[in-house]
Design an enzyme around this catalytic site. Structure first.
Site, mmCIF file in Angstrom:
data_model
loop_
_atom_site.group_PDB
_atom_site.id
_atom_site.type_symbol
_atom_site.label_atom_id
_atom_site.label_comp_id
_atom_site.label_asym_id
_atom_site.label_seq_id
_atom_site.Cartn_x
_atom_site.Cartn_y
_atom_site.Cartn_z
ATOM 1 N N GLU A 186 -42.919 15.013 -95.505
ATOM 2 C CA GLU A 186 -42.167 15.127 -96.757
ATOM 3 C C GLU A 186 -40.715 14.741 -96.518
ATOM 4 O OE1 GLU A 186 -40.829 18.795 -99.641
ATOM 5 O OE2 GLU A 186 -42.913 18.734 -98.982
ATOM 6 N N SER A 227 -39.961 22.373 -95.718
ATOM 7 C CA SER A 227 -41.321 21.891 -95.459
ATOM 8 C C SER A 227 -41.260 20.488 -94.868
ATOM 9 C CB SER A 227 -42.131 21.875 -96.754
ATOM 10 O OG SER A 227 -42.233 23.168 -97.295
ATOM 11 N N ARG A 282 -44.323 14.821 -104.751
ATOM 12 C CA ARG A 282 -43.182 14.487 -103.885
ATOM 13 C C ARG A 282 -42.878 12.983 -103.930
ATOM 14 N NH1 ARG A 282 -43.430 18.754 -104.885
ATOM 15 N NH2 ARG A 282 -43.518 20.645 -103.614
#
Length: 345
Positions: free
Chosen positions: A328, A232, A162
Site C-alpha cells: 500500500e 499498513s 487504495r
C-alpha cells in the site's frame, strides 16, 4: 548521501535516512507552480509530498521535494448535507475532529488515519468500513505545467481499493490543491468492523464511534512519533470467492469480507500473522509485535532493510496461501515513484 543538501528523515514517518537536492514548502498555488517550473528548467525531478506518512524512500531523491501546505477549511450547508472545502495541506485527523466539533458526522470511522487531506483521494483512504469515495464530492486539481485548476467530480476520480485516477492519468505534473467533502445530514452509523460491531446502532453517536476507532488504532498501531512506520504496509488482498472459500475451509477463523462484486477481501495482517512473522527483523526493520500489517523502523533502518523485509514477507505468505501481497506504501527512488510490486518481485 552527504553531498545532497536536504535531509528527508523528518519528512517521512518511517524516519528513514534519505536526502533530496532541495525541499520547498508551498503554501499557495503560485508557489507550487513556480517551484515546478524552476525544477523543470534545471531538468530535475519533483516529488510532491504531504506528511510523508505513506512513502518509503528506497534511495536518495535527486530533485526537489515539494511540500503541499495549502491550508483552509470552509463549510456551507443545504437541507440535505454539509459541504466542506478543505485545503490539501490540512491534517486529515484534524479535519475529522473539526467536523465532529461542528456537529457534522460522517468522518468518524476515518479518525487517526495519518497524512494530509490532499493525499486522501490518491489512496482513497479507508478504515472500519468507510472509504473516502463515500464522502468525497470533488477534487480540485492543479496542472502545474499549464497553471490551471480543474474540478474533478467524485465519479471522475475513478476510486478503487487504495486507488484512484491520481495514481495514473493525473500523477506526475499535477497537484491536488483542495478536496470537497459532502456529509449527509441523514447520518447512519457504520458498525461492521472491529469493536464497532458491539455498538447499538439505535443509540450510538458519531463521537462514540470516533472514540472507539481512536482506541482501537492506538492499541494496534505504533505512534510514528515514537516508532517509525508508514501504517499498513500491504493492501488487504481481494480474491475470488472460490479462493476465499478454500482458505476459510482450512482456517475457519480467517477474517473475510464479501465485496459488492462477489469477490472477498482478506486481512493481510492475519495472513502475515499465520506465518509467525510478528517481531521478525531484517537489519533495522521489523514486523510490529501487535499488528503484523505494520512494518517498523526498529533500529536505524534503511529503505533497503524495509525492502528486504517486505520481500521476505511476500514470499512467506505466497508460499503458504498462494497469495501475493501488494504494498500500500508508495516506493520512492532517485527520480520519483517506482512500481512497488515490480521492485519486490
Amino acid at each position: 548521501m552527504s553531498n545532497q543538501r536536504s535531509s528527508l528523515k523528518h519528512l517521512n514517518t518511517f524516519a528513514l535516512p534519505a536526502y533530496a537536492s532541495n525541499v520547498i514548502s508551498a503554501g499557495s498555488v503560485e508557489t507550487l507552480i513556480a517551484a515546478w517550473h524552476e525544477s523543470k528548467a534545471k531538468r530535475q525531478p519533483v516529488l510532491l509530498l504531504g506528511e510523508g506518512s505513506n512513502v518509503l524512500f528506497i534511495k536518495n531523491f535527486s530533485g526537489t521535494v515539494l511540500l503541499n501546505r495549502i491550508m483552509g477549511i470552509t463549510s456551507t450547508e443545504d437541507s440535505a448535507a454539509w459541504h466542506l472545502h478543505v485545503g490539501a495541506g490540512e491534517n486529515w485527523h484534524q479535519l475529522v475532529c473539526h467536523s465532529l466539533q461542528n456537529n457534522m458526522p460522517g468522518l468518524e470511522n476515518l479518525a487517526l488515519i495519518p497524512g494530509c487531506v490532499g493525499s486522501a483521494p490518491i489512496q482513497n483512504i479507508g478504515a472500519y468500513g468507510v472509504e473516502l469515495k463515500q464522502v468525497c464530492e470533488y477534487v480540485d486539481l492543479l496542472d502545474m505545467d499549464k497553471g490551471t485548476i480543474q474540478r474533478i467530480s467524485a465519479e471522475e476520480c475513478q476510486f478503487g481499493y487504495r486507488d484512484s485516477i491520481f495514481k495514473h492519468r493525473y500523477g506526475n505534473g499535477f497537484a491536488i490543491v483542495s478536496v470537497g467533502i459532502k456529509l449527509m445530514k441523514s447520518w447512519t452509523p457504520t458498525l461492521g468492523y472491529g469493536d464497532l460491531i458491539h455498538m447499538d446502532p439505535l443509540t450510538v453517536t458519531a463521537t462514540d464511534i470516533f472514540n472507539s476507532v481512536c482506541t482501537m488504532r492506538r492499541s494496534k498501531l505504533p505512534d510514528p512519533m515514537v516508532t517509525g512506520n508508514a501504517g499498513s504496509f500491504f493492501k488487504n488482498p481481494v480474491v475470488s470467492a472460490a479462493i476465499a472459500e478454500e482458505i476459510v475451509h482450512c482456517y475457519p477463523n480467517a477474517p473475510h469480507y464479501l465485496q459488492p462484486d462477489g469477490s472477498v477481501k482478506l486481512a493481510a495482517g492475519w495472513l502475515i500473522d499465520q506465518c509467525s512473522l510478528k517481531g521478525y527483523q531484517i537489519g533495522g526493520a521489523a514486523v510490529h509485535q501487535q499488528q503484523a500489517l505494520v512494518l517498523i523502523n526498529q533500529s536505524e533502518a534503511t529503505g533497503q532493510d524495509v525492502i528486504h523485509l517486505a520481500r521476505y514477507i511476500r514470499q512467506q505468505v505466497a508460499q503458504r496461501f498462494s497469495i501475493w501481497l501488494e504494498p500500500e506504501v508508495r516506493f520512492i527512488a532517485d527520480n520519483g515513484e517506482v512500481n512497488a510490486v515490480e521492485h519486490l518481485s
